[in-house]
Design a protein around this motif. Structure first.
Motif, short mmCIF file in Angstrom:
data_model
loop_
_atom_site.label_atom_id
_atom_site.label_comp_id
_atom_site.label_asym_id
_atom_site.label_seq_id
_atom_site.Cartn_x
_atom_site.Cartn_y
_atom_site.Cartn_z
N PRO A 31 2.49 -5.88 6.66
CA PRO A 31 3.47 -6.08 5.60
C PRO A 31 2.97 -7.07 4.55
O PRO A 31 2.39 -8.10 4.88
N ARG A 60 14.12 0.76 -2.49
CA ARG A 60 13.36 -0.25 -1.76
C ARG A 60 11.96 0.30 -1.54
O ARG A 60 11.80 1.45 -1.11
N THR A 61 10.97 -0.50 -1.85
CA THR A 61 9.59 -0.11 -1.63
C THR A 61 8.94 -1.11 -0.69
O THR A 61 8.87 -2.30 -0.99
N GLU A 62 8.51 -0.61 0.46
CA GLU A 62 7.78 -1.43 1.43
C GLU A 62 6.29 -1.31 1.08
O GLU A 62 5.73 -0.22 1.13
N THR A 107 4.52 -0.37 -7.65
CA THR A 107 5.81 0.16 -7.22
C THR A 107 6.47 1.02 -8.29
O THR A 107 7.17 1.97 -7.96
N CYS A 141 2.57 2.24 -0.59
CA CYS A 141 4.00 2.05 -0.80
C CYS A 141 4.78 3.14 -0.08
O CYS A 141 4.41 4.31 -0.13
N THR A 164 8.26 -6.57 0.11
CA THR A 164 9.31 -5.56 -0.07
C THR A 164 9.87 -5.77 -1.47
O THR A 164 10.16 -6.91 -1.86
N THR A 206 2.57 -2.31 2.03
CA THR A 206 1.75 -2.78 3.15
C THR A 206 0.28 -2.51 2.86
O THR A 206 -0.04 -1.76 1.93
N SER A 211 13.68 8.59 2.65
CA SER A 211 12.38 7.93 2.45
C SER A 211 11.35 8.98 2.12
O SER A 211 11.51 10.16 2.45
#
Length: 148
Positions: free
Chosen positions: A134, A124-126, A64, A105, A137, A128, A11
């Motif tokens: 959140p 995968r990009t979270e 993203t 991100c 995703t 928030t 990450s």
């Protein structure tokens, strides 16, 4: 050169905040042909229950894709972007993106596989809010075509 498998599970630090503006949402909506009033008119968005204009579901690609440079630009990964095609994109929403959001991100690599001489990487990009709420995703699969 194949992609470095040791990147699976890695990450990166959160990106700088992205300020979601009404005009960016409108421009994106126009570009993709999204004509629903809540993407263009704050009053229509409020009437639909949103605090401001709401972004079309694919809007997070704007932030993203830029954020994913943390991954794809890392020379140790071994990606040759001239041989990359987009394979898949998925979104899982906690809530819609609306004008006024300040979003960050956090990128991760979920999977790297090789098949038929091609490499597949799933990121995968979270996404928030700056406060950690959140929003969405986003998973993206890129395919690095084999040489030759």
């Amino acid at each position: 050169m194949p992609l470095d498998q040791s990147f699976v599970g890695r990450s990166w630090p959160a990106t700088a905040p992205y300020q979601v503006g009404r005009e960016k949402i409108r421009e994106f909506a126009i570009a993709i042909g999204a004509t629903d009033a809540e993407h263009h008119d704050p009053e229509a968005a409020r009437a639909a229950g949103y605090p401001d204009v709401v972004a079309p579901p694919t809007f997070p690609v704007v932030l993203t894709m830029a954020a994913s440079r943390q991954i794809i630009a890392d020379p140790e990964l071994g990606m040759d972007y001239s041989r990359v095609v987009h394979g898949d994109q998925r979104f899982a929403y906690a809530r819609p993106v609306v004008a006024g959001d300040s979003l960050v991100c956090v990128n991760s690599v979920d999977e790297i596989t090789s098949r038929g001489g091609h490499d597949f990487i799933t990121t995968r990009t979270e996404v928030t809010t700056e406060l950690g709420e959140p929003v969405v995703t986003v998973w993206s699969k890129l395919v690095q075509r084999g040489e030759g």
